[in-house]
Enzyme design. Structure first.
Site, PDB file in Angstrom:
ATOM      1  N   HIS A 157       0.832  -1.201   0.000  1.00  0.00           N
ATOM      2  CA  HIS A 157       0.000   0.000   0.000  1.00  0.00           C
ATOM      3  C   HIS A 157       0.865   1.250   0.000  1.00  0.00           C
ATOM      4  O   HIS A 157       1.915   1.272   0.597  1.00  0.00           O
ATOM      5  CB  HIS A 157      -0.900  -0.017   1.242  1.00  0.00           C
ATOM      6  CG  HIS A 157      -1.826   1.147   1.329  1.00  0.00           C
ATOM      7  ND1 HIS A 157      -2.930   1.277   0.523  1.00  0.00           N
ATOM      8  CD2 HIS A 157      -1.810   2.243   2.114  1.00  0.00           C
ATOM      9  CE1 HIS A 157      -3.557   2.386   0.832  1.00  0.00           C
ATOM     10  NE2 HIS A 157      -2.890   3.003   1.784  1.00  0.00           N
ATOM     11  N   GLU A 158       0.401   2.283  -0.664  1.00  0.00           N
ATOM     12  CA  GLU A 158       1.186   3.523  -0.714  1.00  0.00           C
ATOM     13  C   GLU A 158       0.273   4.737  -0.683  1.00  0.00           C
ATOM     14  O   GLU A 158      -0.780   4.762  -1.289  1.00  0.00           O
ATOM     15  CB  GLU A 158       2.017   3.564  -2.007  1.00  0.00           C
ATOM     16  CG  GLU A 158       2.864   4.819  -2.134  1.00  0.00           C
ATOM     17  CD  GLU A 158       3.640   4.833  -3.424  1.00  0.00           C
ATOM     18  OE1 GLU A 158       4.337   5.811  -3.690  1.00  0.00           O
ATOM     19  OE2 GLU A 158       3.499   3.855  -4.175  1.00  0.00           O
ATOM     20  N   HIS A 162       2.360  14.542  -2.785  1.00  0.00           N
ATOM     21  CA  HIS A 162       2.837  15.643  -3.619  1.00  0.00           C
ATOM     22  C   HIS A 162       2.070  16.942  -3.404  1.00  0.00           C
ATOM     23  O   HIS A 162       2.573  18.007  -3.734  1.00  0.00           O
ATOM     24  CB  HIS A 162       2.751  15.269  -5.107  1.00  0.00           C
ATOM     25  CG  HIS A 162       3.778  14.267  -5.520  1.00  0.00           C
ATOM     26  ND1 HIS A 162       5.132  14.534  -5.506  1.00  0.00           N
ATOM     27  CD2 HIS A 162       3.651  12.991  -5.970  1.00  0.00           C
ATOM     28  CE1 HIS A 162       5.789  13.465  -5.933  1.00  0.00           C
ATOM     29  NE2 HIS A 162       4.915  12.518  -6.218  1.00  0.00           N
ATOM     30  N   GLU A 214      10.162  13.344  -5.072  1.00  0.00           N
ATOM     31  CA  GLU A 214       9.650  11.983  -4.884  1.00  0.00           C
ATOM     32  C   GLU A 214       9.966  11.481  -3.481  1.00  0.00           C
ATOM     33  O   GLU A 214       9.152  10.799  -2.858  1.00  0.00           O
ATOM     34  CB  GLU A 214      10.243  11.042  -5.933  1.00  0.00           C
ATOM     35  CG  GLU A 214       9.774  11.298  -7.358  1.00  0.00           C
ATOM     36  CD  GLU A 214       8.271  11.163  -7.519  1.00  0.00           C
ATOM     37  OE1 GLU A 214       7.631  10.428  -6.733  1.00  0.00           O
ATOM     38  OE2 GLU A 214       7.717  11.807  -8.425  1.00  0.00           O
TER      39      GLU A 214
END
Length: 427
Positions: A157-158, A162, A214
């Site tokens: 899961h992520e 941003h 990132e």
């Protein structure tokens, strides 16, 4: 939006594409979602020239409901990030955050999620969209995961980050922050640097900017997934939620080890922004100590050099989260203030690859698997009815899909481009 796209492609006007992006951001909650243009600059060694890509997708309404709940609570949740209100946008521009099922994605790579447009002024002042590409994420074949024990091969899961953080800017007649009030998060002194008119995140941080951003976004994901009420938004509670948090940390931190494959040892530089970012975060949690993360050199049952990666799930909240939170604070202050000298020094020091890591890299390279290819479907209009045509999950299936979509002439043109690219980028 389409009119501005046409103007952009005919004239090359960047302003026309920015205007198209403005219209796109205002198109909230469409059933069919698309975006097109020269978007990401990951493949350019100088981090400047963008690569063409475009996609068409349908919205997954059920999953999108969960994302809309996340967006509705975003202002509250952003307050938990470790840099405080002064370093967050004055007004949070709620993005259109949707789950998409990709019908077709044209580009050199297919991401699992996107936060666009990439124009800093539009993102900060007008808005942006977050999209999660659900059928890209699910198109991962079940296979043995290198360097983990069998018990650790679990779901992944992520979370994305941003959309957070503020850029301190000179807006012409005044600064967009209170110079007398806001203090530097590291030194405690007044802010001395900011973005002058015409300067952007990309122009200040250049080639390093992609990896740096990132890394910041990944770290936000690690940090926020430690809160049970955030995981509850996605329907995860109790032991399942704890497993989701663990596997998110496990997968992403392990990725920092596997990503050593993309370090160019001869040139002593990183060739891929996401890889550089994840390696830096691996170094951060290794430095946190206390047995939180360990990497052991060993041999497998065949006598081949191997690595054993371990992350203690019981130390995520007490060791991992504080370490990542402190690093996040440093990343954000240098980004907000446009301090490339300080930010690049911090990032490159943590991104250094020493003798031990070079040994790990040799083992990682010796055990790497072939890169996955995505076989994409096509839509065909038959007697006024749209049909979805799929292809075998083989190299031949990939080729057949591309030829039937673009035609042989276009494929030959693409082959000519590839033959030029391969001289620069290699196979």
């Amino acid at each position: 939006m389409i009119q501005k796209y046409i103007e952009h492609f005919k004239s090359g006007s960047l302003d026309a594409h920015k205007d198209a992006s403005r219209f796109w951001v205002k198109d909230v909650g469409p059933v069919v979602e698309s975006y097109i243009g020269f978007i990401e600059n990951y493949r350019d060694p100088a981090g400047a020239r963008a690569e063409f890509e475009g996609f068409v997708s349908c919205v997954n309404k059920e999953t999108s409901k969960k994302f809309s709940t996340l967006v509705s609570r975003a202002e509250e949740l952003l307050q938990r990030l470790p840099w405080g209100a002064d370093y967050e946008k004055d007004k949070f521009l709620k993005p259109d955050f949707t789950a998409l099922d990709i019908i077709y994605f044209g580009g050199s790579g297919i991401p699992a999620g996107i936060n666009i447009p990439n124009y800093d002024d539009i993102r900060q002042n007008e808005g942006f969209k977050n999209v999660s590409l659900g059928n890209v994420i699910s198109a991962v074949p079940k296979q043995h995961i290198e360097f983990l024990s069998a018990d650790d091969e679990v779901g992944l899961h992520e979370l994305l980050g941003h959309g957070s953080g503020k850029l301190f800017q000179n807006e012409g007649e005044k600064l967009n922050f209170d110079k007398n009030k806001v203090k530097h998060l590291i030194t405690g002194e007044p802010i001395k640097t900011w973005y002058e008119k015409g300067e952007t995140w990309s122009s200040k941080f250049g080639q390093l900017g992609n990896a740096y951003e990132e890394c910041r976004a990944e770290a936000v994901g690690y940090f926020l997934c430690c809160y049970p009420d955030i995981l509850q938004i996605f329907g995860y509670e109790g032991q399942v939620a704890d497993d989701i948090k663990y596997t998110n940390w496990l997968n992403e931190i392990r990725a920092g080890l596997v990503c050593l494959e993309f370090y160019q040892a001869d040139a002593k530089k990183w060739g891929q922004a996401h890889s550089f970012a994840r390696y830096v975060l691996l170094r951060i949690v290794l430095a946190a100590g206390q047995g939180f993360v360990s990497i052991e050199e060993c041999v497998d049952e065949n006598g081949k050099a191997d690595l054993k990666f371990n992350l203690d799930r019981n130390l995520i909240d007490s060791v991992g989260k504080p370490a990542v939170g402190d690093f996040l604070k440093q990343l954000q202050v240098y980004k907000s203030t446009g301090d490339f000298a300080g930010g690049s020094k911090l990032f490159n020091e943590w991104g250094a690859v020493g003798p031990q890591e070079l040994r790990w890299r040799e083992i990682v390279v010796s055990r790497r698997k072939p890169r996955r290819n995505f076989v994409q479907s096509n839509t065909v209009l038959t007697n006024g009815k749209v049909e979805l045509k799929t292809y075998p999950a083989t190299n031949a299936g990939v080729i057949q899909s591309v030829v039937e979509r673009y035609g042989e002439d276009a494929v030959n043109d693409a082959l000519n481009v590839w033959e030029k690219d391969v001289k620069i980028f290699g196979l």
